[in-house]
Design a protein around this motif. Structure first.
Motif, PDB file in Angstrom:
ATOM      1  N   ASP A 251     -10.100 -47.710   2.301  1.00 22.40           N
ATOM      2  CA  ASP A 251     -10.183 -49.178   2.295  1.00 22.40           C
ATOM      3  C   ASP A 251      -9.495 -49.751   3.531  1.00 22.40           C
ATOM      4  O   ASP A 251      -8.919 -50.839   3.498  1.00 22.40           O
ATOM      5  CB  ASP A 251      -9.594 -49.774   1.007  1.00 22.40           C
ATOM      6  N   PHE A 252      -9.586 -49.014   4.624  1.00 26.99           N
ATOM      7  CA  PHE A 252      -8.999 -49.442   5.895  1.00 26.99           C
ATOM      8  C   PHE A 252      -9.637 -50.756   6.367  1.00 26.99           C
ATOM      9  O   PHE A 252     -10.852 -50.908   6.341  1.00 26.99           O
ATOM     10  CB  PHE A 252      -9.221 -48.342   6.949  1.00 26.99           C
ATOM     11  N   HIS A 253      -8.767 -51.713   6.798  1.00 27.84           N
ATOM     12  CA  HIS A 253      -9.240 -52.978   7.372  1.00 27.84           C
ATOM     13  C   HIS A 253      -8.761 -53.172   8.814  1.00 27.84           C
ATOM     14  O   HIS A 253      -9.430 -53.842   9.592  1.00 27.84           O
ATOM     15  CB  HIS A 253      -8.737 -54.182   6.570  1.00 27.84           C
ATOM     16  N   SER A 254      -7.560 -52.683   9.113  1.00 28.53           N
ATOM     17  CA  SER A 254      -6.940 -53.023  10.392  1.00 28.53           C
ATOM     18  C   SER A 254      -5.755 -52.107  10.649  1.00 28.53           C
ATOM     19  O   SER A 254      -5.032 -51.770   9.709  1.00 28.53           O
ATOM     20  CB  SER A 254      -6.462 -54.479  10.328  1.00 28.53           C
ATOM     21  N   PRO A 255      -5.524 -51.721  11.905  1.00 27.52           N
ATOM     22  CA  PRO A 255      -4.359 -50.881  12.201  1.00 27.52           C
ATOM     23  C   PRO A 255      -3.049 -51.564  11.793  1.00 27.52           C
ATOM     24  O   PRO A 255      -2.078 -50.886  11.486  1.00 27.52           O
ATOM     25  CB  PRO A 255      -4.415 -50.707  13.720  1.00 27.52           C
ATOM     26  N   ASP A 256      -3.029 -52.895  11.784  1.00 26.63           N
ATOM     27  CA  ASP A 256      -1.780 -53.615  11.503  1.00 26.63           C
ATOM     28  C   ASP A 256      -1.591 -53.967  10.037  1.00 26.63           C
ATOM     29  O   ASP A 256      -0.497 -54.311   9.622  1.00 26.63           O
ATOM     30  CB  ASP A 256      -1.741 -54.935  12.290  1.00 26.63           C
ATOM     31  N   GLU A 257      -2.673 -53.951   9.251  1.00 23.88           N
ATOM     32  CA  GLU A 257      -2.564 -54.515   7.905  1.00 23.88           C
ATOM     33  C   GLU A 257      -2.754 -53.513   6.781  1.00 23.88           C
ATOM     34  O   GLU A 257      -2.338 -53.768   5.659  1.00 23.88           O
ATOM     35  CB  GLU A 257      -3.635 -55.615   7.721  1.00 23.88           C
ATOM     36  N   SER A 258      -3.437 -52.401   7.048  1.00 26.29           N
ATOM     37  CA  SER A 258      -3.870 -51.573   5.931  1.00 26.29           C
ATOM     38  C   SER A 258      -2.772 -50.655   5.408  1.00 26.29           C
ATOM     39  O   SER A 258      -1.949 -50.155   6.168  1.00 26.29           O
ATOM     40  CB  SER A 258      -5.078 -50.745   6.345  1.00 26.29           C
ATOM     41  N   HIS A 259      -2.802 -50.447   4.088  1.00 27.43           N
ATOM     42  CA  HIS A 259      -1.879 -49.500   3.461  1.00 27.43           C
ATOM     43  C   HIS A 259      -2.159 -48.090   3.955  1.00 27.43           C
ATOM     44  O   HIS A 259      -1.253 -47.316   4.213  1.00 27.43           O
ATOM     45  CB  HIS A 259      -2.050 -49.495   1.937  1.00 27.43           C
ATOM     46  N   ALA A 260      -3.447 -47.747   4.005  1.00 23.31           N
ATOM     47  CA  ALA A 260      -3.832 -46.372   4.306  1.00 23.31           C
ATOM     48  C   ALA A 260      -4.724 -46.356   5.540  1.00 23.31           C
ATOM     49  O   ALA A 260      -5.667 -47.138   5.648  1.00 23.31           O
ATOM     50  CB  ALA A 260      -4.575 -45.770   3.118  1.00 23.31           C
ATOM     51  N   ASP A 261      -4.425 -45.453   6.452  1.00 21.60           N
ATOM     52  CA  ASP A 261      -5.267 -45.301   7.635  1.00 21.60           C
ATOM     53  C   ASP A 261      -6.535 -44.527   7.252  1.00 21.60           C
ATOM     54  O   ASP A 261      -6.579 -43.845   6.217  1.00 21.60           O
ATOM     55  CB  ASP A 261      -4.497 -44.553   8.728  1.00 21.60           C
ATOM     56  N   LEU A 262      -7.549 -44.614   8.093  1.00 23.02           N
ATOM     57  CA  LEU A 262      -8.775 -43.852   7.893  1.00 23.02           C
ATOM     58  C   LEU A 262      -8.439 -42.368   7.797  1.00 23.02           C
ATOM     59  O   LEU A 262      -7.633 -41.855   8.583  1.00 23.02           O
ATOM     60  CB  LEU A 262      -9.723 -44.087   9.071  1.00 23.02           C
ATOM     61  N   GLY A 263      -9.037 -41.691   6.835  1.00 25.83           N
ATOM     62  CA  GLY A 263      -8.875 -40.238   6.737  1.00 25.83           C
ATOM     63  C   GLY A 263      -7.490 -39.767   6.359  1.00 25.83           C
ATOM     64  O   GLY A 263      -7.188 -38.580   6.505  1.00 25.83           O
ATOM     65  N   SER A 264      -6.632 -40.653   5.856  1.00 25.62           N
ATOM     66  CA  SER A 264      -5.231 -40.262   5.630  1.00 25.62           C
ATOM     67  C   SER A 264      -4.932 -39.868   4.185  1.00 25.62           C
ATOM     68  O   SER A 264      -3.807 -39.476   3.879  1.00 25.62           O
ATOM     69  CB  SER A 264      -4.309 -41.420   6.017  1.00 25.62           C
ATOM     70  N   LEU A 265      -5.908 -39.954   3.299  1.00 26.47           N
ATOM     71  CA  LEU A 265      -5.615 -39.737   1.879  1.00 26.47           C
ATOM     72  C   LEU A 265      -5.785 -38.272   1.479  1.00 26.47           C
ATOM     73  O   LEU A 265      -6.522 -37.529   2.127  1.00 26.47           O
ATOM     74  CB  LEU A 265      -6.524 -40.634   1.022  1.00 26.47           C
ATOM     75  N   PRO A 266      -5.117 -37.848   0.406  1.00 22.68           N
ATOM     76  CA  PRO A 266      -5.265 -36.458  -0.053  1.00 22.68           C
ATOM     77  C   PRO A 266      -6.666 -36.210  -0.599  1.00 22.68           C
ATOM     78  O   PRO A 266      -7.387 -37.159  -0.920  1.00 22.68           O
ATOM     79  CB  PRO A 266      -4.215 -36.342  -1.169  1.00 22.68           C
ATOM     80  N   PRO A 267      -7.066 -34.926  -0.703  1.00 20.34           N
ATOM     81  CA  PRO A 267      -8.409 -34.620  -1.229  1.00 20.34           C
ATOM     82  C   PRO A 267      -8.551 -35.038  -2.685  1.00 20.34           C
ATOM     83  O   PRO A 267      -7.559 -35.241  -3.378  1.00 20.34           O
ATOM     84  CB  PRO A 267      -8.525 -33.103  -1.087  1.00 20.34           C
TER      85      PRO A 267
END
Ligand code: AMP
Ligand code: MN
Ligand code: MN
Ligand code: MN
Length: 287
Positions: A251-267
């Motif tokens: 649910d990435f929206h922005s480098p400055d605002e998002s909780h989680a970066d793209l591709g950063s979550l566990p499997p």
């Protein structure tokens, strides 16, 4: 499907309320190791050809994506669609109808904000809207931060943009059954987005999941930037109970605002069937 698939199937670009272009979201996903990507802008598929082209150029597999705003039990619920035909006329038309009303809502939000001393919010938010047909609350939040009235976007949401606060305007979005049908009839698969966010009672949540199934919905986000680890477990159980496929996305929206970066979550937890398995024929392979 081998577990070597590193999927991120939920994120946003300037086509809706993200701050990066579809091409920049693609580059960031790829740089972070994503191998299967879907761009899921709110209520709009105009970014799909750009996203698919960018993914192909980078060597990432791609699924078409969208996140549809729905009103269910007087609550806004988001339904993600994956692997549909983005040119499907009924889907495109349904999304246009869903977007309709965002502008009037935005003007009313601005009028309410004006009454509490925040002036020029409609024009200010529009400056942040990459797509004027998709004026959304984060665009207002960015303007209010720019004005120095709040430290960050989440503070704006807390103080102004959520239910009961002076800039919140309730809105009626698409119907659950319509959203699921648009996605499904366009050849895609419908997924309940970030279920833990809705704060439903157990009865209401049960109703959402059962009605979603009745309409032909197939999946649920288990791993998402909006869930805690405890919630991964809760919705692993829900996926099993309702026989739903499991999806994952930052649910990435922005480098400055998002909780989680793209591709950063566990499997995804073992034992669940990933949503991309039955969508194998809809994946656009990079090579
Ligand atoms: P809208 O579709 O205009 O109602 O805007 C909804 C969007 O606002 C969501 O997709 C999120 O990007 C963002 N959002 C919602 N709640 C929050 C929050 N509490 N903090 C930050 N962003 C939020
Ligand atoms: Mn959003
Ligand atoms: Mn959402
Ligand atoms: Mn989203």
């Amino acid at each position: 499907m081998p577990s070597s698939v590193h999927a991120d199937l939920h994120c946003h670009s300037t086509i809706s309320d993200g701050t990066l272009t579809p091409e920049d979201v693609a580059r960031r996903a790829h740089a972070n190791g994503v191998t299967l990507w879907a761009l899921t802008d709110h209520d709009e598929v105009a970014g799909q050809p750009r996203a698919a082209r960018a993914a192909a150029a980078l060597g990432m597999d791609y699924l078409t994506g969208v996140e549809i705003s729905v009103t269910f039990a007087d609550t806004t619920v988001h339904i993600v669609g994956l692997g549909f035909d983005a040119d499907n006329a009924a889907l495109v038309q349904g999304l246009a109808a869903t977007r309709d009303g965002r502008d009037a809502r935005g003007r009313e939000m601005a009028a309410q904000l004006d009454a509490v001393g925040i002036h020029g919010a409609y024009e200010g938010a529009m400056r942040y809207a990459g797509n004027p047909a998709l004026l959304a609350r984060p665009h207002f939040a960015r303007y209010i931060v720019e004005q120095g009235l709040c430290a960050d976007v989440s503070e704006v949401f807390r103080k102004y943009l959520t239910e009961g606060k002076p800039g919140y305007v309730p809105h009626r979005w698409a119907r659950l059954g319509d959203a699921v049908r648009w996605i499904t009839e366009a050849g895609g698969l419908a997924v309940i987005a970030h279920p833990a966010r809705y704060r439903f009672s157990p009865t209401e949540e049960y109703a959402l999941f059962s009605e979603f199934k009745t309409h032909g919905g197939r999946g649920v986000e288990v791993v998402t930037g909006s869930h805690t680890r405890t919630e991964y477990a809760t919705y692993t159980d829900m996926a099993r109970e309702f026989d739903l496929l499991a999806s994952t996305g930052s649910d990435f929206h922005s480098p400055d605002e998002s909780h989680a970066d793209l591709g950063s979550l566990p499997p995804l937890p073992q034992g669940l069937t990933p949503v991309w398995e039955p969508l194998a024929h809809r994946i656009r392979h990079a090579h």
